[in-house]
Scaffold this motif. Structure first.
Motif, PDB file in Angstrom:
ATOM      1  N   LYS A 188      20.045  50.662  44.879  1.00 52.75           N
ATOM      2  CA  LYS A 188      18.920  49.882  44.343  1.00 52.75           C
ATOM      3  C   LYS A 188      18.950  48.439  44.846  1.00 52.75           C
ATOM      4  N   ILE A 189      20.123  47.907  45.132  1.00 55.40           N
ATOM      5  CA  ILE A 189      20.231  46.549  45.664  1.00 55.40           C
ATOM      6  C   ILE A 189      19.469  46.421  46.983  1.00 55.40           C
ATOM      7  N   TYR A 190      19.385  47.518  47.734  1.00 56.83           N
ATOM      8  CA  TYR A 190      18.748  47.504  49.047  1.00 56.83           C
ATOM      9  C   TYR A 190      17.297  47.996  48.995  1.00 56.83           C
ATOM     10  N   GLU A 191      16.726  48.085  47.780  1.00 56.68           N
ATOM     11  CA  GLU A 191      15.381  48.653  47.631  1.00 56.68           C
ATOM     12  C   GLU A 191      14.358  47.930  48.493  1.00 56.68           C
ATOM     13  N   ASN A 192      14.462  46.631  48.612  1.00 60.28           N
ATOM     14  CA  ASN A 192      13.514  45.851  49.409  1.00 60.28           C
ATOM     15  C   ASN A 192      14.052  45.513  50.796  1.00 60.28           C
ATOM     16  N   LYS A 193      15.130  46.187  51.189  1.00 57.63           N
ATOM     17  CA  LYS A 193      15.737  45.940  52.500  1.00 57.63           C
ATOM     18  C   LYS A 193      15.883  47.221  53.305  1.00 57.63           C
ATOM     19  N   GLY A 194      15.051  48.212  53.003  1.00 51.07           N
ATOM     20  CA  GLY A 194      15.109  49.475  53.733  1.00 51.07           C
ATOM     21  C   GLY A 194      15.670  50.633  52.952  1.00 51.07           C
ATOM     22  N   GLY A 195      16.266  50.367  51.792  1.00 49.95           N
ATOM     23  CA  GLY A 195      16.753  51.452  50.958  1.00 49.95           C
ATOM     24  C   GLY A 195      18.096  51.988  51.399  1.00 49.95           C
ATOM     25  N   GLY A 196      18.533  53.065  50.746  1.00 46.69           N
ATOM     26  CA  GLY A 196      19.845  53.623  51.031  1.00 46.69           C
ATOM     27  C   GLY A 196      19.871  55.126  50.909  1.00 46.69           C
ATOM     28  N   GLN A 197      20.921  55.712  51.483  1.00 44.03           N
ATOM     29  CA  GLN A 197      21.128  57.158  51.456  1.00 44.03           C
ATOM     30  C   GLN A 197      22.436  57.465  50.763  1.00 44.03           C
ATOM     31  N   LEU A 198      22.417  58.464  49.876  1.00 44.84           N
ATOM     32  CA  LEU A 198      23.615  58.944  49.210  1.00 44.84           C
ATOM     33  C   LEU A 198      23.933  60.339  49.713  1.00 44.84           C
ATOM     34  N   ASN A 199      25.055  60.476  50.386  1.00 47.53           N
ATOM     35  CA  ASN A 199      25.509  61.774  50.863  1.00 47.53           C
ATOM     36  C   ASN A 199      26.348  62.455  49.786  1.00 47.53           C
ATOM     37  N   VAL A 200      26.012  63.697  49.475  1.00 51.90           N
ATOM     38  CA  VAL A 200      26.813  64.531  48.597  1.00 51.90           C
ATOM     39  C   VAL A 200      27.526  65.535  49.494  1.00 51.90           C
ATOM     40  N   GLN A 201      28.844  65.399  49.600  1.00 53.35           N
ATOM     41  CA  GLN A 201      29.590  66.219  50.544  1.00 53.35           C
ATOM     42  C   GLN A 201      29.811  67.619  49.987  1.00 53.35           C
ATOM     43  N   ALA A 202      30.396  68.489  50.804  1.00 49.64           N
ATOM     44  CA  ALA A 202      30.716  69.843  50.370  1.00 49.64           C
ATOM     45  C   ALA A 202      31.618  69.784  49.143  1.00 49.64           C
ATOM     46  N   GLY A 203      31.325  70.635  48.185  1.00 53.95           N
ATOM     47  CA  GLY A 203      32.066  70.662  46.934  1.00 53.95           C
ATOM     48  C   GLY A 203      31.130  70.978  45.785  1.00 53.95           C
ATOM     49  N   LYS A 204      31.688  71.080  44.593  1.00 49.41           N
ATOM     50  CA  LYS A 204      30.904  71.357  43.394  1.00 49.41           C
ATOM     51  C   LYS A 204      30.961  70.129  42.501  1.00 49.41           C
ATOM     52  N   TRP A 205      29.802  69.492  42.323  1.00 51.09           N
ATOM     53  CA  TRP A 205      29.720  68.184  41.683  1.00 51.09           C
ATOM     54  C   TRP A 205      29.030  68.328  40.324  1.00 51.09           C
ATOM     55  N   LEU A 206      29.825  68.507  39.284  1.00 49.31           N
ATOM     56  CA  LEU A 206      29.308  68.662  37.931  1.00 49.31           C
ATOM     57  C   LEU A 206      28.767  67.320  37.439  1.00 49.31           C
ATOM     58  N   THR A 207      27.587  67.345  36.797  1.00 51.36           N
ATOM     59  CA  THR A 207      27.007  66.087  36.331  1.00 51.36           C
ATOM     60  C   THR A 207      26.027  66.334  35.194  1.00 51.36           C
ATOM     61  N   ALA A 208      25.885  65.327  34.357  1.00 52.21           N
ATOM     62  CA  ALA A 208      24.773  65.259  33.413  1.00 52.21           C
ATOM     63  C   ALA A 208      23.558  64.707  34.149  1.00 52.21           C
TER      64      ALA A 208
END
Length: 485
Positions: free
Chosen positions: A95-115
């Motif tokens: 979110k800090i980069y919202e006005n600077k081109g934005g960002g990408q979040l990579n979720v790598q191989a694995g099982k990522w439990l989340t709410a």
């Protein structure tokens, strides 16, 4: 006399050249060392919030400004560790980069439990091959949200509703994509509790994006949603492509595949959908709440899909369509082993309209009913107005083919809701039942162009291939609906 000036020049010039070479070499070594230190720093563990870590990898020019991995924020993909805080910290950094081109979040191989967690604008959520985001099954971790304004109630129960696993509101320029990673809602526990009436609120979708624009969702697998799988609500400029959407075809109630709801300028293409309810259901609000909200679903193109819906329909419009539905194109669709093929469903109390709908090149394979228009789909919120009647018109069916269909057409208008301007051309559907009632009509006005099989009901005008009138119908209000098969 000795010319010392010439001698001095001969000594000074080589010395300058040597010094220049040495200076260049030192500068190169300094820059190389700096680059090495920067690269090492980029691989170092991130600092704690609010300072984000450096990007995990370089980003092509013109794309997102930064790229992070979920592990940069403490994510653990063992299928047991709850990663909600890791997702939240990563998205806060983007979110800090919202006005600077934005960002990408990579979720790598694995099982990522989340709410459940919320996205931010100018963000790409990228699921690598083998990555699985798992929704936590305990509903206490799922936030409660107000009812949608165009529904007034939670769709299953009055009052609040559960939020979605992946959620976003008032966003712009969001991408969910990957190398066919998976978002899994682990919906079985939700389905069981719903059947046993153990839930106090309406179940939540797997992904819900609201009041947003410029959204792309592609190249991922969505499966086992607690409720509707992908629910864009009041969004504009939306592309959904190359998705696989799965849920058990029985025992997974209301697991619609894709439900564009009061959305405008939507493309849905190249998807495989096999779920426990409608493959696609275009909506725009429920009775008096949808009428008051007044946001139609319009300019939607659906093409190149394979759909299976054993208990419901491949592609539906409605039944919640009280903001209106118009300018819908459905082309190059294969619907197999389903209860119904393409369906429009509405009722008195819905109001609004369904108009300018085109179905082209639709293939049916082993269906109970191929084409359905139903005007008495009676599910209503308290206090609806039964005099709010929808207007159904300008529905075209071109190139309808298939085999193993019990009833190819069932179009059921009524004296209150007649269906107008229906067109059939180039239709050939192999039927499994040779009884009379295989093309059923009630309060329908329209025309057939050229030869079709099975022969049309007597409610429709008949034209030849050149568009010349052959027979005018005088029986548009005849009812020939047989629900016994």
């Amino acid at each position: 006399m000795l010319d010392t000036s010439r001698f001095n020049r001969r000594r000074v010039i080589p010395a300058i050249i040597v010094l220049w070479i040495v200076g260049f070499a030192l500068t190169y070594l300094w820059q190389t060392d700096s680059l090495t230190r920067i690269q090492l720093f980029a691989r170092a563990p991130p600092s704690t919030p609010p300072q984000p870590p450096p990007p995990s990898q370089p980003v092509p020019r013109g794309y997102r400004a930064v790229v992070y991995n979920l592990t940069d924020f403490g994510g653990v993909g063992d299928g047991k560790t709850v990663n909600t805080e890791a997702f939240e910290r990563a998205i806060a950094a983007i979110k800090i980069y919202e006005n600077k081109g934005g960002g990408q979040l990579n979720v790598q191989a694995g099982k990522w439990l989340t709410a459940p967690f919320n996205l931010t604008s100018r963000m790409t959520l990228f699921l690598e091959e083998g990555a699985v985001i798992l929704g936590i099954q305990d509903e206490r971790y799922w936030p409660l949200m107000p009812p949608l304004p165009s529904y007034g109630f939670g769709r299953e129960q009055a009052g609040p509703r559960y939020g979605s696993l992946i959620h976003g509101q008032h966003l712009k320029d969001v991408i969910i994509t990957g190398h066919n990673g998976t978002i899994n809602g682990q919906g079985k526990s939700w389905w069981t509790k719903h059947r046993k009436k153990l839930l106090n609120y309406t179940r939540g979708p797997l992904i819900q994006i609201m009041w947003s624009r410029d959204i792309i969702i592609s190249n991922v697998t969505l499966r086992d949603s607690p409720f509707w799988t992908l629910h864009p609500y009041d969004c504009k400029n939306l592309t959904i492509a190359n998705l696989t959407i799965l849920a058990p075809v029985r025992g997974a109630p209301n697991t619609d595949g894709i439900d564009p709801d009061s959305c405008e300028d939507v493309l849905i293409e190249n998807c495989y959908i096999s779920v426990g309810d409608d493959g696609i259901a275009i909506k725009s609000g429920w009775d008096q709440y949808g009428i008051a909200y007044g946001r139609p679903s319009t300019n939607i193109s659906i093409r190149n899909l394979t759909i299976r819906s054993v208990v419901s329909a491949g592609i539906s419009i409605g039944s919640e369509m009280s903001g209106g539905v118009s300018n819908i194109s459905v082309q190059n669709i294969h619907i197999w082993e389903s209860r119904r093929g393409v369906r429009i469903k509405t009722a008195p109390g819905r109001g609004a309209y369904v108009k300018n709908i085109l179905y082209r090149n639709i293939t049916f394979d082993n269906l109970r009913v191929g084409i359905v228009i139903k005007t008495d789909y009676n599910e209503h919120p308290f206090g609806y107005d039964p005099k709010a009647l929808p207007d159904i018109k300008d529905i075209s069916y071109f190139g309808i083919h298939g085999t193993g269909v019990r009833v190819p057409v069932r179009i059921q208008g009524s004296p209150e809701i007649p269906i107008r301007d229906v067109v059939f051309q180039d239709m050939s559907v192999g039927i499994t039942n040779r009884k009379k009632h295989v093309f059923q009509c009630s309060y329908v006005e329209g025309r057939v162009i050229g030869y079709i099989f099975p022969a049309a009901c007597e409610n429709l005008d008949i034209y030849n291939e050149r568009g010349e009138l052959v027979r005018r119908s005088d029986s548009q209000n005849v009812s020939d609906i047989d629900y016994s098969f």
